[in-house]
Design a protein around this motif. Structure first.
Motif, PDB file in Angstrom:
ATOM      1  N   VAL A   1       6.104  11.189  -1.211  1.00 24.45           N
ATOM      2  CA  VAL A   1       5.400  10.850   0.029  1.00 24.45           C
ATOM      3  C   VAL A   1       4.093  11.640   0.128  1.00 24.45           C
ATOM      4  O   VAL A   1       3.049  11.094   0.521  1.00 24.45           O
ATOM      5  N   VAL A   2       4.131  12.917  -0.238  1.00 21.03           N
ATOM      6  CA  VAL A   2       2.922  13.743  -0.210  1.00 21.03           C
ATOM      7  C   VAL A   2       1.857  13.162  -1.131  1.00 21.03           C
ATOM      8  O   VAL A   2       0.672  13.057  -0.770  1.00 21.03           O
ATOM      9  N   ASN A   3       2.244  12.767  -2.332  1.00 18.47           N
ATOM     10  CA  ASN A   3       1.265  12.209  -3.259  1.00 18.47           C
ATOM     11  C   ASN A   3       0.761  10.844  -2.799  1.00 18.47           C
ATOM     12  O   ASN A   3      -0.405  10.489  -3.040  1.00 18.47           O
ATOM     13  N   LEU A   4       1.610  10.076  -2.114  1.00 21.29           N
ATOM     14  CA  LEU A   4       1.148   8.828  -1.506  1.00 21.29           C
ATOM     15  C   LEU A   4       0.062   9.123  -0.474  1.00 21.29           C
ATOM     16  O   LEU A   4      -0.970   8.428  -0.419  1.00 21.29           O
ATOM     17  N   LEU A   5       0.271  10.133   0.353  1.00 14.66           N
ATOM     18  CA  LEU A   5      -0.717  10.491   1.363  1.00 14.66           C
ATOM     19  C   LEU A   5      -2.045  10.903   0.732  1.00 14.66           C
ATOM     20  O   LEU A   5      -3.115  10.559   1.234  1.00 14.66           O
ATOM     21  N   ARG A   6      -1.982  11.605  -0.367  1.00 13.51           N
ATOM     22  CA  ARG A   6      -3.210  11.986  -1.082  1.00 13.51           C
ATOM     23  C   ARG A   6      -3.937  10.745  -1.601  1.00 13.51           C
ATOM     24  O   ARG A   6      -5.167  10.635  -1.505  1.00 13.51           O
ATOM     25  N   GLU A   7      -3.180   9.803  -2.171  1.00  6.57           N
ATOM     26  CA  GLU A   7      -3.790   8.580  -2.695  1.00  6.57           C
ATOM     27  C   GLU A   7      -4.467   7.779  -1.582  1.00  6.57           C
ATOM     28  O   GLU A   7      -5.587   7.279  -1.749  1.00  6.57           O
ATOM     29  N   LEU A   8      -3.788   7.669  -0.439  1.00 10.05           N
ATOM     30  CA  LEU A   8      -4.349   6.919   0.682  1.00 10.05           C
ATOM     31  C   LEU A   8      -5.592   7.602   1.234  1.00 10.05           C
ATOM     32  O   LEU A   8      -6.557   6.923   1.638  1.00 10.05           O
ATOM     33  N   GLN A   9      -5.590   8.922   1.244  1.00  6.06           N
ATOM     34  CA  GLN A   9      -6.770   9.640   1.713  1.00  6.06           C
ATOM     35  C   GLN A   9      -7.968   9.375   0.816  1.00  6.06           C
ATOM     36  O   GLN A   9      -9.075   9.115   1.305  1.00  6.06           O
ATOM     37  N   ARG A  10      -7.743   9.412  -0.487  1.00  2.48           N
ATOM     38  CA  ARG A  10      -8.839   9.137  -1.420  1.00  2.48           C
ATOM     39  C   ARG A  10      -9.335   7.696  -1.284  1.00  2.48           C
ATOM     40  O   ARG A  10     -10.539   7.435  -1.332  1.00  2.48           O
ATOM     41  N   LYS A  11      -8.414   6.763  -1.093  1.00  3.37           N
ATOM     42  CA  LYS A  11      -8.771   5.345  -1.024  1.00  3.37           C
ATOM     43  C   LYS A  11      -9.578   5.014   0.220  1.00  3.37           C
ATOM     44  O   LYS A  11     -10.548   4.245   0.159  1.00  3.37           O
TER      45      LYS A  11
ATOM     46  N   GLU B   1       0.815  -1.225   0.000  1.00  6.27           N
ATOM     47  CA  GLU B   1       0.000   0.000   0.000  1.00  6.27           C
ATOM     48  C   GLU B   1       0.844   1.268   0.000  1.00  6.27           C
ATOM     49  O   GLU B   1       0.403   2.305  -0.482  1.00  6.27           O
ATOM     50  N   VAL B   2       2.039   1.185   0.548  1.00  2.71           N
ATOM     51  CA  VAL B   2       2.888   2.375   0.617  1.00  2.71           C
ATOM     52  C   VAL B   2       4.055   2.302  -0.371  1.00  2.71           C
ATOM     53  O   VAL B   2       5.009   3.057  -0.273  1.00  2.71           O
TER      54      VAL B   2
ATOM     55  N   HIS C   1       7.141  21.256  -6.758  1.00  6.37           N
ATOM     56  CA  HIS C   1       6.571  20.441  -7.839  1.00  6.37           C
ATOM     57  C   HIS C   1       6.077  19.116  -7.269  1.00  6.37           C
ATOM     58  O   HIS C   1       6.667  18.063  -7.473  1.00  6.37           O
ATOM     59  N   PHE C   2       4.957  19.180  -6.542  1.00  7.01           N
ATOM     60  CA  PHE C   2       4.415  17.991  -5.915  1.00  7.01           C
ATOM     61  C   PHE C   2       3.416  17.268  -6.796  1.00  7.01           C
ATOM     62  O   PHE C   2       3.165  16.096  -6.632  1.00  7.01           O
TER      63      PHE C   2
END
Length: 262
Positions: A189-199, A136-137, A259-260
């Motif tokens: 890492v920031v974009n991973l956090l966004r993906e996990l939030q949406r999921k 997942e990460v 540039h995130f």
């Protein structure tokens, strides 16, 4: 995030004082804000502004001197120890330093199993479940038998995030989770956090000293200075038309957008 979403977390007049030199130092002074389900609330300010102290009070890692905290309508400060234990499954924290946050004597397999053991569940032998947590990460199964010193800073922070998500919480405090990482790794890492939030529909309190990062990630923001909230509101509005001179100074200090975006 719907504007009419229910409030999940409320800070009401929080105060924190410490003894100092025969008197007291007030490091958090009458801080109030709310966080709605599914949103990312930003808490921004310079080092020493009281951001992390507020976050730790919300999770009852430290006790407030005054004020109130409500979690999903429950008065956290009046809750019994069993109620707090139950609520702790629903809230977690990812710390700033990915090196200090992991026990160097434990393999990743043990690190990921630890939250379950604390709550009376044993998953250390369930390799498939632990592997899924890593996937997942963005890490593979080979990480399970390795120690923290064998990973880069970004990989360690991913392990921290996996551990924080182990019990499927709904609320995560992210205490400057990318400030110790270089820009490109931090962006991942920031974009991973966004993906996990949406999921998972997660609710975040994101702590930072970077206004561009707050603007990119957050729905609303509270700006802290010397223990007080000096400005709060919709993130885009605060960044476009800040009312307080301190907020304007924070924006001027970091004018470039990292540039995130993927």
């Amino acid at each position: 995030m719907p504007m009419d979403a229910a409030v999940l977390v409320e800070a009401l007049g929080l105060v924190k004082e410490y003894p100092r030199g025969g008197g007291v130092a007030r490091v958090v002074d009458d801080v109030s804000f709310s966080i709605r389900r599914g949103e990312t609330m930003g808490l921004v300010g310079e080092s020493g502004s009281g951001k992390s102290t507020v976050a730790r009070m919300l999770l009852r890692l430290i006790e407030p001197t005054g004020g109130a905290i409500r979690y999903d309508g429950v008065d956290l400060l009046a809750a019994s120890s069993s109620e707090v234990r139950t609520l702790r499954r629903r809230m977690q924290i990812v710390f700033q330093d990915p090196y200090a946050a992991l026990n160097p004597r434990m393999k990743v397999r043990q690190i990921l199993a630890e939250p379950f053991a604390i709550h009376g569940e044993q998953v250390s032998g369930d390799r498939g479940r632990l592997e899924a947590m890593l996937h997942e990460v963005g890490l593979d199964a080979s990480a399970l038998e390795r120690y923290p010193h064998e990973f880069s800073g970004g990989q360690r922070q991913r392990i921290n995030i996996a551990r924080a998500l182990a019990l499927r919480p709904e609320f995560l405090v992210l205490d400057e989770p990318v400030s110790a990482l270089d820009v490109s790794v931090g962006a991942q890492v920031v974009n991973l956090l966004r993906e996990l939030q949406r999921k998972y529909g997660l609710t975040y309190l994101f702590i930072s000293h970077s206004m561009p990062l707050i603007r990119y990630l957050c729905d609303r923001v509270a700006v802290m200075r010397r223990g007080q909230v000096v400005e709060h509101g919709d993130c885009e509005q605060v960044c476009e038309a800040p009312r307080h001179e301190y907020t304007r100074g924070l924006i001027a200090a970091t004018p470039e957008m990292p540039h995130f975006a993927q």
